[in-house]
Design an enzyme around this catalytic site. Structure first.
Site, PDB file in Angstrom:
ATOM      1  N   ASP A 198     -31.467  -6.843  19.003  1.00 15.85           N
ATOM      2  CA  ASP A 198     -31.028  -5.953  17.860  1.00 15.85           C
ATOM      3  C   ASP A 198     -31.651  -4.645  18.449  1.00 15.85           C
ATOM      4  O   ASP A 198     -32.583  -4.649  18.266  1.00 15.85           O
ATOM      5  CB  ASP A 198     -30.664  -6.026  16.626  1.00 15.85           C
ATOM      6  CG  ASP A 198     -28.839  -5.661  15.792  1.00 15.85           C
ATOM      7  OD1 ASP A 198     -28.567  -5.979  16.232  1.00 15.85           O
ATOM      8  OD2 ASP A 198     -29.083  -4.359  16.375  1.00 15.85           O
ATOM      9  N   CYS A 257      -4.189  -0.052   8.467  1.00 14.00           N
ATOM     10  CA  CYS A 257      -3.920  -1.983   9.238  1.00 14.00           C
ATOM     11  C   CYS A 257      -2.685  -1.624  10.045  1.00 14.00           C
ATOM     12  O   CYS A 257      -2.146  -0.214   9.597  1.00 14.00           O
ATOM     13  CB  CYS A 257      -3.714  -1.690   7.459  1.00 14.00           C
ATOM     14  SG  CYS A 257      -4.654  -2.123   5.974  1.00 14.00           S
ATOM     15  N   CYS A 295       0.603  -1.391  -0.127  1.00 18.10           N
ATOM     16  CA  CYS A 295      -0.119  -0.349   0.112  1.00 18.10           C
ATOM     17  C   CYS A 295       0.969   1.395   0.337  1.00 18.10           C
ATOM     18  O   CYS A 295       1.685   1.418   0.924  1.00 18.10           O
ATOM     19  CB  CYS A 295      -0.490  -0.405   1.464  1.00 18.10           C
ATOM     20  SG  CYS A 295      -2.287   2.083   1.755  1.00 18.10           S
ATOM     21  N   ASP A 299     -22.699 -12.355  20.211  1.00 22.39           N
ATOM     22  CA  ASP A 299     -22.231 -11.708  19.293  1.00 22.39           C
ATOM     23  C   ASP A 299     -21.167  -9.867  19.425  1.00 22.39           C
ATOM     24  O   ASP A 299     -22.071  -9.229  18.343  1.00 22.39           O
ATOM     25  CB  ASP A 299     -22.173 -12.070  18.132  1.00 22.39           C
ATOM     26  CG  ASP A 299     -20.981 -11.676  16.620  1.00 22.39           C
ATOM     27  OD1 ASP A 299     -19.780 -10.821  16.901  1.00 22.39           O
ATOM     28  OD2 ASP A 299     -21.374 -11.683  15.928  1.00 22.39           O
ATOM     29  N   GLN A 328     -20.470  -8.947   8.807  1.00 21.70           N
ATOM     30  CA  GLN A 328     -19.860  -8.233   8.931  1.00 21.70           C
ATOM     31  C   GLN A 328     -18.612  -8.200   7.211  1.00 21.70           C
ATOM     32  O   GLN A 328     -18.821  -8.919   6.700  1.00 21.70           O
ATOM     33  CB  GLN A 328     -18.045 -10.052   9.167  1.00 21.70           C
ATOM     34  CG  GLN A 328     -18.806 -11.362  10.347  1.00 21.70           C
ATOM     35  CD  GLN A 328     -18.593 -10.953  11.433  1.00 21.70           C
ATOM     36  OE1 GLN A 328     -17.643  -9.630  11.388  1.00 21.70           O
ATOM     37  NE2 GLN A 328     -18.545 -10.976  12.845  1.00 21.70           N
ATOM     38  N   CYS A 378      -2.175   6.348   6.023  1.00 22.29           N
ATOM     39  CA  CYS A 378      -3.147   5.820   6.941  1.00 22.29           C
ATOM     40  C   CYS A 378      -3.440   5.380   7.957  1.00 22.29           C
ATOM     41  O   CYS A 378      -4.740   5.775   9.005  1.00 22.29           O
ATOM     42  CB  CYS A 378      -3.777   4.572   5.667  1.00 22.29           C
ATOM     43  SG  CYS A 378      -5.603   4.362   6.274  1.00 22.29           S
ATOM     44  N   TYR A 428     -27.706  -9.984  20.733  1.00 20.40           N
ATOM     45  CA  TYR A 428     -26.708  -9.156  19.278  1.00 20.40           C
ATOM     46  C   TYR A 428     -26.496 -10.181  17.983  1.00 20.40           C
ATOM     47  O   TYR A 428     -26.460  -9.227  17.363  1.00 20.40           O
ATOM     48  CB  TYR A 428     -25.433  -8.533  19.633  1.00 20.40           C
ATOM     49  CG  TYR A 428     -25.051  -8.194  21.070  1.00 20.40           C
ATOM     50  CD1 TYR A 428     -24.927  -7.655  21.241  1.00 20.40           C
ATOM     51  CD2 TYR A 428     -25.033  -9.568  21.837  1.00 20.40           C
ATOM     52  CE1 TYR A 428     -24.773  -6.637  22.550  1.00 20.40           C
ATOM     53  CE2 TYR A 428     -24.441  -9.226  23.332  1.00 20.40           C
ATOM     54  CZ  TYR A 428     -24.645  -7.785  23.786  1.00 20.40           C
ATOM     55  OH  TYR A 428     -23.877  -7.483  24.840  1.00 20.40           O
ATOM     56  N   CYS A 488      -7.239   0.637  -2.503  1.00 20.11           N
ATOM     57  CA  CYS A 488      -6.932  -0.002  -1.115  1.00 20.11           C
ATOM     58  C   CYS A 488      -6.429  -1.264  -1.347  1.00 20.11           C
ATOM     59  O   CYS A 488      -7.598  -1.546  -2.306  1.00 20.11           O
ATOM     60  CB  CYS A 488      -8.312   0.218  -0.142  1.00 20.11           C
ATOM     61  SG  CYS A 488      -7.983  -0.596   1.585  1.00 20.11           S
ATOM     62  N   CYS A 490     -15.219 -10.072  18.603  1.00 17.69           N
ATOM     63  CA  CYS A 490     -14.231  -9.014  17.607  1.00 17.69           C
ATOM     64  C   CYS A 490     -13.262  -8.221  18.637  1.00 17.69           C
ATOM     65  O   CYS A 490     -12.033  -7.492  18.440  1.00 17.69           O
ATOM     66  CB  CYS A 490     -14.785  -8.189  17.144  1.00 17.69           C
ATOM     67  SG  CYS A 490     -16.033  -7.007  17.736  1.00 17.69           S
TER      68      CYS A 490
END
EC number: 2.1.1.190
Length: 452
Positions: free
Chosen positions: A334, A82, A73, A382, A284, A79, A313, A163, A409
């Site tokens: 939710d 990442c 990149c 989740d 996702q 940026c 969730y 990207c 996550c």
């Protein structure tokens, strides 16, 4: 602590931290160096001095790691989207497995030393995986429109038009949107006036190749000419919506969303079923690895036909629907009304009758269900990155469904929540899945069973 801001120091990097930064010790002082890798010898400059640690800027690598690679990149260092693109991919996977170990060691849930932490499942092609793009738009000094992400810790926009991790079609559409915003002189967001188009969201469904867009704006804008030209160029676009956000806050979306062109939803597929996604509904961002993640969740929960299942969730019902033909009934909730509408439609489209979905918070709805006499044999959670709400944790510990799967996550909030959950549950194993290659984030599926 003798270190001073702007002081330059040599450093040997001993390990990597939870944000992908290198960590070393200078005369017993902990030093964090973004961009440095484990085993490297570097020269760095102190950027800030805190009570227990120092943050430093990497100046020179005197002895590089043999696992260091050149990032593809062009804006990687600016940026901040990442953090690990300079680390060979197989070593990124090892790092993410280690992330779990670091978080568990910090919070110390019961018997964490003996947990079965399985190697992170990676991707064969860890590029162009992000099927959802969410770029800020700005126009500085009356110049041309720019779109991209803010540099880390700032409001300095990094223009991004190629990207490495973004889906190629969504990036191409974004580039065309920028051209058309310029062409039709549409108002771009001004932070002082809080007016104009501030964000563009573009999402592609891998299963159908359908694309939806949301323009987030803080003032009324006519998109008619832009929409006509854009949809003629990209027939994959089937939905265009406007979201009105009048807030000064950093929240991306406001409460009001209006479809201005096309159909209400796009169709996505995962495992052996399809479902609909409205523009605001969560899904996702890596569809290929979502197949892996949900497959691991189904395997871990191990339900049977007599089980009542709660999908906390639930979003548009994506994980829970994978269990619908395997359980007695399924319930979910939710906080986004559009997501619950989608969940009901998705269940109906699959010909299901054993479902019940409600709008609201898990920590409010589940205790009410239990007071009404409902009992869950299996539970899947989740949650967002903030983890489980304290009230929900207490409800789980009060009623203790026999089987539970926690999809996380955020390894830190997962480890924190396991401190409470292990009062009632055994951790059978943790399976990490790399949903976000080249970043310092990972997802994890935790199989839990009630203690005897």
């Amino acid at each position: 602590m003798n270190l001073q801001v702007k002081q330059r120091i040599p450093l040997k990097i001993k390990r990597m931290g939870i944000n992908g930064e290198g960590i070393g010790f200078y005369k017993k002082t902990l030093v964090f160096v973004p961009g440095a890798l484990k085993g490297e010898e570097v020269f760095c400059q102190v950027a800030s001095v805190r009570r227990n640690f120092v943050q430093a800027k990497l100046l020179k690598i005197n002895k590089p790691s043999k696992f260091r690679v050149e990032p593809e990149c062009g804006v990687y260092k600016e940026c901040g989207g990442c953090q690990l693109m300079h680390l060979r991919y197989d070593k990124q996977l090892e790092f993410k497995t280690d992330l779990l170990g670091q978080a568990l060691k910090k919070f110390k849930p019961e018997h964490f030393e003996s947990y079965d932490i399985r190697p992170t499942i990676g991707m064969k092609e860890p590029r162009h995986y992000r099927a959802k793009l969410q770029f800020q738009t700005r126009s500085f000094g009356g110049g041309s429109v720019k779109a991209g992400l803010f540099a880390e810790g700032s409001h300095r926009l990094i223009n991004i038009n190629n990207c490495v991790v973004q889906d190629k079609l969504t990036q191409a559409i974004m580039n065309q949107v920028v051209v058309l915003l310029d062409k039709y002189k549409l108002p771009i967001y001004d932070e002082r006036k809080i007016s104009g188009i501030r964000t563009v969201m573009i999402r592609r469904a891998l299963g159908s190749n359908q694309v939806q867009l949301i323009f987030v704006t803080s003032k009324s804008v006519s998109f008619a000419k832009l929409v006509k030209e854009l949809t003629a160029i990209y027939p994959e676009i089937v939905t265009i919506a406007i979201n009105y956000n009048y807030s000064k806050s950093s929240e991306i979306y406001g409460q009001e969303t209006e479809i201005i062109w096309g159909q209400d939803t796009i169709r996505e597929e995962v495992l052996d079923y399809s479902f609909e996604l409205s523009p605001r509904a969560f899904y996702q961002l890596n569809p290929q690895q979502t197949e892996v993640l949900y497959g691991q969740a189904v395997k871990a929960l191990d339900v049977d036909k007599n089980d009542n299942l709660i999908d906390a969730y639930c979003g548009v019902g994506t994980i829970g629907l994978a269990f619908a033909n395997k359980v007695k009934d399924i319930r979910g909730m939710d906080i986004i009304p559009e997501a619950i509408d989608d969940a009901r439609k998705n269940a109906e489209a699959l010909g299901l009758e054993n479902y019940h979905y409600e709008v609201g918070k898990a920590e409010d709805i589940i205790p009410r269900w239990y007071k009404e006499g409902y009992r869950a044999d299996a539970l899947i959670v989740d949650p967002p990155r903030t983890g489980l709400d304290d009230k929900l944790l207490q409800t789980i510990l009060e009623y203790v469904p026999e089987k539970m799967v926690y999809v996380s996550c955020n390894v830190s909030t997962l480890s924190r929540d396991l401190v409470s959950l292990t009062q009632a549950y055994e951790v059978n194993y943790i399976q990490s899945v790399d949903m976000f290659p080249h970043t310092a984030r990972t997802e994890a599926v935790v199989k839990l069973t009630r203690k005897m």
